[in-house]
Design a protein around this motif. Structure first.
Motif, PDB file in Angstrom:
ATOM      1  N   ARG A  45      -4.514 -10.326  47.765  1.00  0.00           N
ATOM      2  CA  ARG A  45      -5.838  -9.748  47.496  1.00  0.00           C
ATOM      3  C   ARG A  45      -5.778  -8.707  46.385  1.00  0.00           C
ATOM      4  N   SER A  46      -6.910  -8.543  45.698  1.00  0.00           N
ATOM      5  CA  SER A  46      -7.047  -7.423  44.774  1.00  0.00           C
ATOM      6  C   SER A  46      -7.214  -6.160  45.618  1.00  0.00           C
ATOM      7  N   ARG A  47      -7.153  -5.000  44.961  1.00  0.00           N
ATOM      8  CA  ARG A  47      -7.295  -3.753  45.717  1.00  0.00           C
ATOM      9  C   ARG A  47      -8.690  -3.651  46.361  1.00  0.00           C
ATOM     10  N   VAL A  48      -9.675  -4.161  45.652  1.00  0.00           N
ATOM     11  CA  VAL A  48     -11.049  -4.117  46.181  1.00  0.00           C
ATOM     12  C   VAL A  48     -11.153  -4.925  47.486  1.00  0.00           C
ATOM     13  N   LEU A  49     -10.605  -6.128  47.466  1.00  0.00           N
ATOM     14  CA  LEU A  49     -10.667  -6.949  48.689  1.00  0.00           C
ATOM     15  C   LEU A  49      -9.762  -6.390  49.778  1.00  0.00           C
ATOM     16  N   GLU A  52     -11.702  -3.707  51.629  1.00  0.00           N
ATOM     17  CA  GLU A  52     -12.656  -4.288  52.604  1.00  0.00           C
ATOM     18  C   GLU A  52     -11.947  -4.604  53.912  1.00  0.00           C
ATOM     19  N   SER A  68      -2.578  -8.116  44.538  1.00  0.00           N
ATOM     20  CA  SER A  68      -2.658  -9.154  43.508  1.00  0.00           C
ATOM     21  C   SER A  68      -1.306  -9.837  43.288  1.00  0.00           C
ATOM     22  N   ASP A 113     -14.515 -13.054  40.114  1.00  0.00           N
ATOM     23  CA  ASP A 113     -14.084 -12.068  39.103  1.00  0.00           C
ATOM     24  C   ASP A 113     -13.173 -10.987  39.677  1.00  0.00           C
ATOM     25  N   SER A 114     -13.453 -10.564  40.924  1.00  0.00           N
ATOM     26  CA  SER A 114     -12.653  -9.469  41.505  1.00  0.00           C
ATOM     27  C   SER A 114     -11.183  -9.845  41.589  1.00  0.00           C
ATOM     28  N   GLU A 115     -10.892 -11.159  41.647  1.00  0.00           N
ATOM     29  CA  GLU A 115      -9.501 -11.617  41.802  1.00  0.00           C
ATOM     30  C   GLU A 115      -8.816 -11.933  40.474  1.00  0.00           C
ATOM     31  N   GLN A 116      -9.546 -11.754  39.355  1.00  0.00           N
ATOM     32  CA  GLN A 116      -8.938 -11.919  38.035  1.00  0.00           C
ATOM     33  C   GLN A 116      -8.498 -10.529  37.596  1.00  0.00           C
ATOM     34  N   ARG A 117      -7.203 -10.354  37.404  1.00  0.00           N
ATOM     35  CA  ARG A 117      -6.649  -9.027  37.158  1.00  0.00           C
ATOM     36  C   ARG A 117      -5.866  -9.008  35.838  1.00  0.00           C
TER      37      ARG A 117
END
Ligand code: GLC
Ligand code: MG
Length: 248
Positions: A45-49, A52, A68, A113-117
């Motif tokens: 996961r990205s930091r945002v996910l 959550e 990520s 988009d949140s997962e594109q880092r």
């Protein structure tokens, strides 16, 4: 009891069995308080996910957060990823080139988009297409001079990341930073992006009982007595494994 370094994947490993998670979090918190055990989450996961999930499941604060698929490491509450780690990943990485090459494959469906880092490009890819596409893509990207790695998980997620980056290498970076031996380290996972955690060296490994076929296949092809396949699912399997190795 001695301190140890505890590194775990989140989805379907640490998280996924609420009752066992409560017991595991309690055990780990006490261990950290008494012996200085370090807790690390290593997630795709990205930091945002991640944030959550942390709120949803009331996860205890880790000592370091690897997100990520190992391309970003965060300490404490810092909003910026560790620079020493990020700096290592830039060599041979070219986001735009990866994007222009992958655009040629209609089977690759971009993830949100949140997962594109900065150091991770992710797609959904159906299992039936994966066998054909992955080797082609790997060859093509290498021919372009890109120093990358393809990580396929759970029969659906494809991550493209710098070759020097995965959960395993991030774990090793932390282990060395904190001066913790491989024998005092335990890694836990359930799917393809966790293979790197188990493949680094002789860290103790716990495969949860619900491990995915791609991880089980790798485990069967690379047997090792410092790796334990648990019977119980998710946090239940982790508790079982920690007892098996004598960490708790
Ligand atoms: C998480 C991430 C996703 C990634 C997958 C496998 O689900 O959100 O981007 O592809 O893990 O690493
Ligand atoms: Mg998982």
């Amino acid at each position: 009891m001695n301190k140890f370094l505890f590194v775990t994947d989140l989805d379907n490993t640490f998280v996924g069995n609420d009752e066992a998670l409560t017991e595991l979090q309690q055990t780990l918190s006490e261990h950290r308080q008494k012996y200085g055990t370090k807790i690390v989450y290593a997630t795709g996961r990205s930091r945002v996910l991640y944030q959550e999930l942390q709120i949803e499941k009331n996860l205890i604060e880790p000592d370091a957060l690897v997100v990520s698929v190992g391309t970003e490491i965060y300490f404490d509450e810092s909003d910026t990823p560790d620079f020493t780690w990020s700096e290592r990943l830039a060599d041979g990485w070219n986001r735009d080139l990866v994007l222009s090459e992958t655009a040629k494959y209609p089977e690759l469906v971009p993830q949100p988009d949140s997962e594109q880092r900065p150091f991770k490009i992710s797609f959904f890819l159906k299992e039936e297409s994966a066998h054909k596409i992955l080797p082609l893509l790997d060859t093509k990207l290498s021919k372009c001079g890109l120093n990358i790695k393809l990580i396929y998980s759970s029969g659906v997620d494809l991550d493209i990341v710098p070759r020097h980056s995965d959960k395993g290498q991030a774990m090793q970076f932390l282990r060395q930073k904190w001066g913790i031996a491989a024998e005092e380290t335990v890694v836990c996972g359930d799917s393809g992006n966790d293979i790197a955690l188990f493949a680094v060296g002789n860290e103790r490994g716990i495969l949860v009982g619900n491990a995915r076929p791609e991880l089980l296949q790798w485990h069967n092809e690379n047997p090792a007595d410092y790796r334990y396949l648990a019977q119980s699912f998710c946090a239940g399997g982790i508790l079982e494994g920690l007892k098996h190795f004598g960490f708790i």
